[in-house]
Motif scaffolding. Structure first.
Motif, PDB file in Angstrom:
ATOM      1  N   VAL A   5      57.133  26.108  54.056  1.00  0.00           N
ATOM      2  CA  VAL A   5      56.208  26.974  54.784  1.00  0.00           C
ATOM      3  C   VAL A   5      56.937  27.461  56.030  1.00  0.00           C
ATOM      4  CG1 VAL A   5      53.981  27.160  55.929  1.00  0.00           C
ATOM      5  CG2 VAL A   5      54.235  25.652  53.937  1.00  0.00           C
TER       6      VAL A   5
ATOM      7  N   TRP B  59      57.580  21.372  55.454  1.00  0.00           N
ATOM      8  CA  TRP B  59      57.352  21.163  54.026  1.00  0.00           C
ATOM      9  C   TRP B  59      55.857  21.017  53.769  1.00  0.00           C
ATOM     10  CZ3 TRP B  59      60.791  21.944  50.381  1.00  0.00           C
ATOM     11  CH2 TRP B  59      62.149  21.776  50.642  1.00  0.00           C
ATOM     12  N   ASP B  60      55.378  21.579  52.682  1.00  0.00           N
ATOM     13  CA  ASP B  60      54.049  21.310  52.126  1.00  0.00           C
ATOM     14  C   ASP B  60      54.314  20.873  50.693  1.00  0.00           C
ATOM     15  OD1 ASP B  60      51.432  21.135  51.347  1.00  0.00           O
ATOM     16  OD2 ASP B  60      51.051  23.298  51.387  1.00  0.00           O
ATOM     17  N   LYS B  61      54.499  19.581  50.545  1.00  0.00           N
ATOM     18  CA  LYS B  61      54.970  18.996  49.288  1.00  0.00           C
ATOM     19  C   LYS B  61      56.341  19.581  48.973  1.00  0.00           C
ATOM     20  CE  LYS B  61      50.482  17.701  47.601  1.00  0.00           C
ATOM     21  NZ  LYS B  61      49.403  18.298  48.287  1.00  0.00           N
TER      22      LYS B  61
ATOM     23  N   ASN C 260      54.258  29.174  59.494  1.00  0.00           N
ATOM     24  CA  ASN C 260      52.880  28.818  59.145  1.00  0.00           C
ATOM     25  C   ASN C 260      52.161  29.880  58.324  1.00  0.00           C
ATOM     26  OD1 ASN C 260      52.624  26.195  60.124  1.00  0.00           O
ATOM     27  ND2 ASN C 260      52.244  26.918  62.196  1.00  0.00           N
TER      28      ASN C 260
ATOM     29  N   ARG D 179      55.271  31.331  52.374  1.00  0.00           N
ATOM     30  CA  ARG D 179      55.549  30.173  51.524  1.00  0.00           C
ATOM     31  C   ARG D 179      56.682  30.505  50.565  1.00  0.00           C
ATOM     32  NH1 ARG D 179      51.503  26.475  51.884  1.00  0.00           N
ATOM     33  NH2 ARG D 179      51.768  25.669  49.770  1.00  0.00           N
TER      34      ARG D 179
END
Length: 115
Positions: free
Chosen positions: A70, A64-66, A73, A76
Motif C-alpha cells: 500500500v 504491507w497489507d498482507k 495509503n 495498492r
C-alpha cells in the motif's frame, strides 16, 4: 520521614536508579523500533516483492497489507508487482507509483543479469 527503598534485582542499590531509568527507556525505544522494523517485512512474500517494497519505501510512504504493498495509503500493488498490478488512488498517484515500480523493476533486473 520514611525513606523509600527500591527492591532492585541483582544486588543493585537505589543509587543505580538513574541508570536503570535510562536502560528501561532504551529498551522501550528498541522495542518500538523493532516493531516499526518488523512492519517493513512482508509475510509470505518473495524476495523480489520485498526488494520492490524496500525500493518504493525510499521515495514513497509504504506499508504491507498482507501481501499487498500500500503506497501513500491509497495506491495498492498486488502480486506479481508489475506496473499493471497498480490500482487505486488518484490518477497522478497511480502513475507515480507505476513509474517508480517500472524503474525499480528495471534496476533489479539489470542487477540480477549483471551478477
Amino acid at each position: 520521614m520514611p525513606t523509600t527503598t527500591w527492591d532492585l534485582p541483582f544486588g543493585l542499590s537505589s543509587s543505580h536508579r538513574p541508570c536503570l531509568v535510562q536502560v528501561i527507556s532504551l529498551v522501550q525505544f528498541a522495542g518500538k523500533q523493532a516493531e516499526i522494523d518488523a512492519e517493513r517485512f512482508g509475510i509470505g512474500v518473495t524476495a523480489e516483492a520485498q526488494n520492490i517494497f524496500d525500493a518504493l519505501s525510499k521515495t514513497l510512504p509504504v506499508r504491507w497489507d498482507k501481501t499487498v504493498i500500500v503506497v501513500m495509503n491509497e495506491v495498492r500493488v498486488s502480486s506479481p508487482y508489475l506496473p499493471e498490478s497498480v490500482v487505486g488512488g488518484t490518477p497522478a498517484a497511480n502513475e507515480r507509483v507505476r513509474k517508480v515500480l517500472e524503474l525499480e523493476r528495471k534496476r533489479l533486473q539489470s542487477r540480477n543479469t549483471g551478477q
